[in-house]
Design an enzyme around this catalytic site. Structure first.
Site, PDB file in Angstrom:
ATOM      1  N   HIS A 104      57.224  -0.760  42.210  1.00  0.00           N
ATOM      2  CA  HIS A 104      58.412  -1.038  41.415  1.00  0.00           C
ATOM      3  C   HIS A 104      59.312  -1.862  42.338  1.00  0.00           C
ATOM      4  O   HIS A 104      59.250  -1.688  43.569  1.00  0.00           O
ATOM      5  CB  HIS A 104      59.155   0.249  41.042  1.00  0.00           C
ATOM      6  CG  HIS A 104      58.385   1.125  40.094  1.00  0.00           C
ATOM      7  ND1 HIS A 104      58.028   2.407  40.397  1.00  0.00           N
ATOM      8  CD2 HIS A 104      57.921   0.878  38.843  1.00  0.00           C
ATOM      9  CE1 HIS A 104      57.368   2.931  39.367  1.00  0.00           C
ATOM     10  NE2 HIS A 104      57.286   2.020  38.422  1.00  0.00           N
ATOM     11  N   ASP A 148      60.967   0.359  44.710  1.00  0.00           N
ATOM     12  CA  ASP A 148      60.132   1.028  45.723  1.00  0.00           C
ATOM     13  C   ASP A 148      60.212   0.194  47.004  1.00  0.00           C
ATOM     14  O   ASP A 148      60.230   0.726  48.112  1.00  0.00           O
ATOM     15  CB  ASP A 148      58.649   1.082  45.301  1.00  0.00           C
ATOM     16  CG  ASP A 148      58.400   2.021  44.125  1.00  0.00           C
ATOM     17  OD1 ASP A 148      59.078   3.062  44.038  1.00  0.00           O
ATOM     18  OD2 ASP A 148      57.522   1.701  43.300  1.00  0.00           O
TER      19      ASP A 148
HETATM   20  C1  GLO Z   1      54.441   5.198  32.659  1.00  0.00           C
HETATM   21  C2  GLO Z   1      53.821   4.032  33.265  1.00  0.00           C
HETATM   22  C3  GLO Z   1      54.390   3.719  34.626  1.00  0.00           C
HETATM   23  C4  GLO Z   1      54.097   2.281  35.002  1.00  0.00           C
HETATM   24  C5  GLO Z   1      54.783   1.893  36.278  1.00  0.00           C
HETATM   25  C6  GLO Z   1      54.536   0.429  36.618  1.00  0.00           C
HETATM   26  O1  GLO Z   1      54.004   5.746  31.683  1.00  0.00           O
HETATM   27  O2  GLO Z   1      52.449   4.207  33.320  1.00  0.00           O
HETATM   28  O3  GLO Z   1      53.897   4.595  35.596  1.00  0.00           O
HETATM   29  O4  GLO Z   1      52.734   2.090  35.127  1.00  0.00           O
HETATM   30  O5  GLO Z   1      56.128   2.132  36.148  1.00  0.00           O
HETATM   31  O6  GLO Z   1      55.348  -0.360  35.856  1.00  0.00           O
END
Ligand code: GLO
Ligand code: MG
Length: 344
Positions: A49, A52
């Site tokens: 993210h 992150d």
């Molecule tokens: C939630 C999503 C989340 C995304 C992550 C990347 O249901 O799967 O984990 O994959 O935020 O954008």
């Protein structure tokens, strides 16, 4: 064999075990320590993210954000890791309560636009061309609260703005039908790919398919993958598992339905997924009951299960499969697959 696939996960996949009904049950592991675990666990790709990589980014200037992201890039290099993608986290800030790109409030939409520009700056600093868009709050709790036609126009506008801001990036839309919203506007891979066709450069828009999200939409993840592969749109995957229509469980890949996992592995391997540099990405959570010192097993186990299923996909008697298809004896084909999965 494992050398043919490169695996990735996000730092959020090593977590403290909090859920909507209870607090954290494990100590936090700091980001630098998590990065050190990647190689040991058999992974070389890091999914990010934006925050992150740059925590507290909304309080920093554009230059500060880029500087911090470059520092993270150096750490990745020293650990022998690469960034797979960066995703704008557009679901935690107060300005995204009613959605980000589809918010009814123009000031909130502008926040989302600016934040996304910073995400793209971070992707650039981390040396990845891939951006994942999980459109978490682009939907409604209440049908009448937003106009679904306008909402799609607004998502297209936001994507066009991203394409123009950095002409090199590619965008993988991660469809999910619900949670946190009652309904989202981009619930399936078909919606994601169709949305891409409305954008200024459809060749740069594809999908990130998450197994659990497909299951929550009542679909088979391997068929979703086949659909994206036929469109040459499978830019990334979030492999995991899911036990029926409940909250998004993010279980270890294959842990709930091994045959469903086998079929995902099989189609990915059959159509050379990964040859274009794509990662076998996971999006899995450790069970809340797991103690800290064993709270990364869901990652290594998912990888091991994937690789074993690749072996099974490759050793399946293809002639026999063809023969049974020719005879239209699908009962026997069913048994062949089950026997194969049972090691018979
Ligand atoms: C939630 C999503 C989340 C995304 C992550 C990347 O249901 O799967 O984990 O994959 O935020 O954008
Ligand atoms: Mg995901």
């Amino acid at each position: 064999m494992s050398g043919e696939f490169r695996f990735s996960f996000g730092p959020w996949n090593i977590h403290e075990g909090a859920d909507p009904f209870g607090p954290a049950v494990r100590d936090s592991i700091e980001f630098g320590k998590k990065l050190k675990m990647y190689r040991q666990l058999g992974f070389e790709g890091v999914q990010f993210h934006d925050d992150d990589a740059v925590p507290g980014m909304d309080g920093l200037s554009g230059e500060q954000i880029i500087k911090k992201a470059k520092e993270v890039h150096s750490i990745l290099e020293s650990e022998g890791l690469v960034a797979e993608f960066v995703a704008p986290r557009l679901w935690e800030d107060a300005r995204t309560i009613d959605g980000a790109y589809t918010s009814n409030d123009p000031a909130c939409r502008e926040y989302a636009r600016q934040r996304t520009h910073r995400t793209l700056d971070i992707a650039n600093a981390l040396d990845t061309k891939l951006v994942v868009l999980w459109l978490a709050r682009e939907g409604t709790y209440l049908r009448e609260a937003k106009d679904s036609k306008v909402a799609v126009d607004r998502i297209v506008e936001a994507i066009n703005d991203m394409l123009a801001y950095n002409p090199e990036i590619k965008i993988a839309i991660e469809a999910k039908p619900n949670e946190p919203m009652d309904h989202t506007y981009i619930p399936t891979t078909g919606h994601a790919i169709a949305l891409g066709l409305l954008c200024d450069d459809p060749s740069r828009i594809g999908a990130n398919i998450e197994s659990a999200h497909a299951i929550l939409a009542g679909l088979d993840p391997s068929d979703e993958m086949g659909f994206a592969l036929a469109h040459k749109k499978l830019f990334s995957v979030h492999l995991n598992d899911q036990n029926g229509l409940k909250f998004d469980e993010d279980r270890t890949f294959g842990a709930v339905d091994l045959r469903r996992a086998f079929n995902q592995t099989r189609i990915l391997d059959q159509y050379d997924y990964g040859r274009g540099g794509e990662f076998v990405g996971l999006d899995v959570k450790a069970m809340r009951t797991q103690k800290l010192e064993v709270s990364t097993k869901h990652l290594s186990n998912s990888r091991t299960i994937f690789l074993r299923l690749v072996e099974l996909a490759r050793t399946l008697d293809k002639n026999k499969v063809e023969e049974l298809i020719g005879q239209r004896d699908y009962e026997e084909l069913d048994m062949l697959i089950i026997n194969h999965l049972m090691g018979k």
